[in-house]
Write a protein that holds these residues in place. Structure first.
Motif, PDB file in Angstrom:
ATOM      1  N   ASP A  18       0.819  -1.217   0.000  1.00 34.34           N
ATOM      2  CA  ASP A  18       0.000   0.000   0.000  1.00 34.34           C
ATOM      3  C   ASP A  18       0.852   1.267   0.000  1.00 34.34           C
ATOM      4  O   ASP A  18       0.361   2.339  -0.344  1.00 34.34           O
ATOM      5  CB  ASP A  18      -0.940   0.030   1.208  1.00 34.34           C
ATOM      6  CG  ASP A  18      -2.056  -0.993   1.094  1.00 34.34           C
ATOM      7  OD1 ASP A  18      -2.303  -1.484  -0.022  1.00 34.34           O
ATOM      8  OD2 ASP A  18      -2.676  -1.298   2.133  1.00 34.34           O
ATOM      9  N   ASN A  19       2.106   1.145   0.392  1.00 28.30           N
ATOM     10  CA  ASN A  19       3.006   2.298   0.438  1.00 28.30           C
ATOM     11  C   ASN A  19       4.045   2.267  -0.680  1.00 28.30           C
ATOM     12  O   ASN A  19       5.008   3.029  -0.644  1.00 28.30           O
ATOM     13  CB  ASN A  19       3.704   2.379   1.792  1.00 28.30           C
ATOM     14  CG  ASN A  19       2.776   2.865   2.877  1.00 28.30           C
ATOM     15  OD1 ASN A  19       1.632   2.437   2.966  1.00 28.30           O
ATOM     16  ND2 ASN A  19       3.241   3.768   3.702  1.00 28.30           N
ATOM     17  N   CYS A  20       3.838   1.413  -1.645  1.00 31.07           N
ATOM     18  CA  CYS A  20       4.740   1.359  -2.796  1.00 31.07           C
ATOM     19  C   CYS A  20       4.263   2.349  -3.854  1.00 31.07           C
ATOM     20  O   CYS A  20       3.060   2.484  -4.100  1.00 31.07           O
ATOM     21  CB  CYS A  20       4.802  -0.051  -3.385  1.00 31.07           C
ATOM     22  SG  CYS A  20       5.728  -1.207  -2.360  1.00 31.07           S
ATOM     23  N   ILE A  21       5.218   3.031  -4.452  1.00 29.31           N
ATOM     24  CA  ILE A  21       4.922   4.035  -5.468  1.00 29.31           C
ATOM     25  C   ILE A  21       5.795   3.791  -6.689  1.00 29.31           C
ATOM     26  O   ILE A  21       6.852   3.168  -6.596  1.00 29.31           O
ATOM     27  CB  ILE A  21       5.162   5.465  -4.927  1.00 29.31           C
ATOM     28  CG1 ILE A  21       6.596   5.600  -4.396  1.00 29.31           C
ATOM     29  CG2 ILE A  21       4.141   5.813  -3.852  1.00 29.31           C
ATOM     30  CD1 ILE A  21       6.990   7.001  -3.978  1.00 29.31           C
ATOM     31  N   ARG A  22       5.332   4.294  -7.827  1.00 24.54           N
ATOM     32  CA  ARG A  22       6.123   4.133  -9.045  1.00 24.54           C
ATOM     33  C   ARG A  22       6.085   5.395  -9.884  1.00 24.54           C
ATOM     34  O   ARG A  22       5.172   6.209  -9.774  1.00 24.54           O
ATOM     35  CB  ARG A  22       5.648   2.948  -9.874  1.00 24.54           C
ATOM     36  CG  ARG A  22       4.271   3.105 -10.486  1.00 24.54           C
ATOM     37  CD  ARG A  22       3.889   1.822 -11.246  1.00 24.54           C
ATOM     38  NE  ARG A  22       2.524   1.903 -11.700  1.00 24.54           N
ATOM     39  CZ  ARG A  22       2.162   2.373 -12.894  1.00 24.54           C
ATOM     40  NH1 ARG A  22       3.071   2.781 -13.745  1.00 24.54           N
ATOM     41  NH2 ARG A  22       0.890   2.407 -13.230  1.00 24.54           N
ATOM     42  N   ILE A  23       7.094   5.513 -10.708  1.00 20.61           N
ATOM     43  CA  ILE A  23       7.179   6.592 -11.679  1.00 20.61           C
ATOM     44  C   ILE A  23       6.719   6.002 -13.002  1.00 20.61           C
ATOM     45  O   ILE A  23       7.278   5.003 -13.461  1.00 20.61           O
ATOM     46  CB  ILE A  23       8.624   7.114 -11.798  1.00 20.61           C
ATOM     47  CG1 ILE A  23       9.114   7.650 -10.444  1.00 20.61           C
ATOM     48  CG2 ILE A  23       8.725   8.187 -12.880  1.00 20.61           C
ATOM     49  CD1 ILE A  23      10.604   7.927 -10.388  1.00 20.61           C
ATOM     50  N   PRO A  24       5.710   6.572 -13.636  1.00 23.21           N
ATOM     51  CA  PRO A  24       5.231   6.005 -14.903  1.00 23.21           C
ATOM     52  C   PRO A  24       6.317   6.075 -15.982  1.00 23.21           C
ATOM     53  O   PRO A  24       7.067   7.046 -16.065  1.00 23.21           O
ATOM     54  CB  PRO A  24       4.053   6.909 -15.288  1.00 23.21           C
ATOM     55  CG  PRO A  24       3.692   7.650 -14.054  1.00 23.21           C
ATOM     56  CD  PRO A  24       4.920   7.731 -13.215  1.00 23.21           C
ATOM     57  N   MET A  25       6.394   5.014 -16.776  1.00 23.26           N
ATOM     58  CA  MET A  25       7.313   4.980 -17.912  1.00 23.26           C
ATOM     59  C   MET A  25       6.839   3.925 -18.907  1.00 23.26           C
ATOM     60  O   MET A  25       5.955   3.135 -18.594  1.00 23.26           O
ATOM     61  CB  MET A  25       8.741   4.723 -17.453  1.00 23.26           C
ATOM     62  CG  MET A  25       8.950   3.450 -16.694  1.00 23.26           C
ATOM     63  SD  MET A  25      10.643   3.373 -16.105  1.00 23.26           S
ATOM     64  CE  MET A  25      10.618   1.762 -15.396  1.00 23.26           C
ATOM     65  N   LYS A  26       7.416   3.932 -20.061  1.00 19.07           N
ATOM     66  CA  LYS A  26       7.015   2.994 -21.105  1.00 19.07           C
ATOM     67  C   LYS A  26       7.271   1.551 -20.676  1.00 19.07           C
ATOM     68  O   LYS A  26       8.268   1.258 -20.014  1.00 19.07           O
ATOM     69  CB  LYS A  26       7.776   3.290 -22.396  1.00 19.07           C
ATOM     70  CG  LYS A  26       7.370   4.606 -23.008  1.00 19.07           C
ATOM     71  CD  LYS A  26       8.116   4.793 -24.319  1.00 19.07           C
ATOM     72  CE  LYS A  26       7.303   5.660 -25.220  1.00 19.07           C
ATOM     73  NZ  LYS A  26       6.716   4.976 -26.321  1.00 19.07           N
ATOM     74  N   ALA A  27       6.392   0.664 -21.074  1.00 16.64           N
ATOM     75  CA  ALA A  27       6.469  -0.733 -20.658  1.00 16.64           C
ATOM     76  C   ALA A  27       7.740  -1.426 -21.147  1.00 16.64           C
ATOM     77  O   ALA A  27       8.271  -2.295 -20.468  1.00 16.64           O
ATOM     78  CB  ALA A  27       5.241  -1.494 -21.159  1.00 16.64           C
ATOM     79  N   GLU A  28       8.220  -1.036 -22.302  1.00 18.08           N
ATOM     80  CA  GLU A  28       9.387  -1.727 -22.869  1.00 18.08           C
ATOM     81  C   GLU A  28      10.719  -1.242 -22.292  1.00 18.08           C
ATOM     82  O   GLU A  28      11.770  -1.737 -22.674  1.00 18.08           O
ATOM     83  CB  GLU A  28       9.404  -1.609 -24.394  1.00 18.08           C
ATOM     84  CG  GLU A  28       9.560  -0.203 -24.916  1.00 18.08           C
ATOM     85  CD  GLU A  28       8.239   0.522 -25.148  1.00 18.08           C
ATOM     86  OE1 GLU A  28       8.294   1.594 -25.773  1.00 18.08           O
ATOM     87  OE2 GLU A  28       7.174   0.054 -24.721  1.00 18.08           O
ATOM     88  N   THR A  29      10.678  -0.297 -21.352  1.00 13.11           N
ATOM     89  CA  THR A  29      11.909   0.159 -20.722  1.00 13.11           C
ATOM     90  C   THR A  29      12.054  -0.465 -19.338  1.00 13.11           C
ATOM     91  O   THR A  29      11.070  -0.752 -18.672  1.00 13.11           O
ATOM     92  CB  THR A  29      11.935   1.703 -20.609  1.00 13.11           C
ATOM     93  OG1 THR A  29      10.793   2.139 -19.872  1.00 13.11           O
ATOM     94  CG2 THR A  29      11.929   2.342 -21.987  1.00 13.11           C
ATOM     95  N   ARG A  30      13.303  -0.680 -18.936  1.00 14.82           N
ATOM     96  CA  ARG A  30      13.571  -1.390 -17.690  1.00 14.82           C
ATOM     97  C   ARG A  30      13.462  -0.486 -16.469  1.00 14.82           C
ATOM     98  O   ARG A  30      12.786  -0.796 -15.501  1.00 14.82           O
ATOM     99  CB  ARG A  30      14.958  -2.033 -17.760  1.00 14.82           C
ATOM    100  CG  ARG A  30      15.312  -2.884 -16.582  1.00 14.82           C
ATOM    101  CD  ARG A  30      16.590  -3.670 -16.805  1.00 14.82           C
ATOM    102  NE  ARG A  30      17.660  -2.891 -17.398  1.00 14.82           N
ATOM    103  CZ  ARG A  30      18.615  -2.249 -16.715  1.00 14.82           C
ATOM    104  NH1 ARG A  30      18.630  -2.332 -15.414  1.00 14.82           N
ATOM    105  NH2 ARG A  30      19.536  -1.569 -17.329  1.00 14.82           N
ATOM    106  N   SER A  31      14.172   0.654 -16.514  1.00 14.00           N
ATOM    107  CA  SER A  31      14.168   1.522 -15.337  1.00 14.00           C
ATOM    108  C   SER A  31      14.814   2.859 -15.659  1.00 14.00           C
ATOM    109  O   SER A  31      15.548   2.992 -16.634  1.00 14.00           O
ATOM    110  CB  SER A  31      14.928   0.864 -14.178  1.00 14.00           C
ATOM    111  OG  SER A  31      16.300   0.733 -14.500  1.00 14.00           O
ATOM    112  N   LEU A  32      14.540   3.825 -14.788  1.00 13.98           N
ATOM    113  CA  LEU A  32      15.227   5.109 -14.824  1.00 13.98           C
ATOM    114  C   LEU A  32      16.496   5.019 -13.978  1.00 13.98           C
ATOM    115  O   LEU A  32      16.613   4.153 -13.109  1.00 13.98           O
ATOM    116  CB  LEU A  32      14.326   6.207 -14.244  1.00 13.98           C
ATOM    117  CG  LEU A  32      13.108   6.610 -15.064  1.00 13.98           C
ATOM    118  CD1 LEU A  32      12.162   7.444 -14.220  1.00 13.98           C
ATOM    119  CD2 LEU A  32      13.549   7.370 -16.299  1.00 13.98           C
TER     120      LEU A  32
END
Length: 152
Positions: A115-129
């Motif tokens: 419930d306290n996990c958050i994410r930064i939206p990005m394209k599905a085909e990319t791994r990470s920022l």
């Protein structure tokens, strides 16, 4: 605001994050083991001339950090979260937790604190920022929400 790096591995990422923390008055919390040294000689050699302006803390585990700040809010950045980082209403003393550059946060943390996990939206085909970029994105949203207190 508090930035937590879980077992960071890449010195330039942590250096960039440390500079961001120094510039924003945020505390940096590092969970061991670290993939590098932060002794005075190493810090000076890396040209981290702002290290003395940093409020930095070290822990041997996430559990040690949780025990010390048991009444605080923790938010965990992971690409597996359902909530965006902008869905949270941050408070000025919250903890923003980021995982290792190669493996992220442990699965049990993501499961136990979903419930306290958050994410930064990005394209599905990319791994990470990049980790330092991710910290900046989330931290500045939290600072914006709390009115950039004590910042010019």
């Amino acid at each position: 605001m508090n930035i937590v790096l879980y077992q960071p591995q890449i010195p330039p990422n942590t250096g960039n994050i440390a500079r961001t923390c120094a510039c924003t008055g945020s505390s940096l919390h590092l969970i061991r083991p670290l993939g590098f040294s932060t002794d005075e000689k190493t810090v000076k050699r890396a040209g981290l001339d702002y290290w003395d302006k940093l409020n930095i803390h070290y822990y041997d585990s996430l559990e040690e950090l949780f025990e010390k700040y048991s009444d605080s809010n923790f938010y965990f950045s992971t690409k597996y979260a359902k909530n965006h980082y902008t869905d949270v209403e941050y408070e000025s003393d919250d903890f923003l937790v980021f995982g290792r550059e190669t493996t992220g946060l442990p699965d049990n943390i993501i499961k136990d604190y979903s419930d306290n996990c958050i994410r930064i939206p990005m394209k599905a085909e990319t791994r990470s920022l990049n980790l330092a970029n991710s910290v900046c994105i989330v931290l500045y949203e939290a600072l914006r929400q709390t009115g950039f207190s004590e910042l010019l």
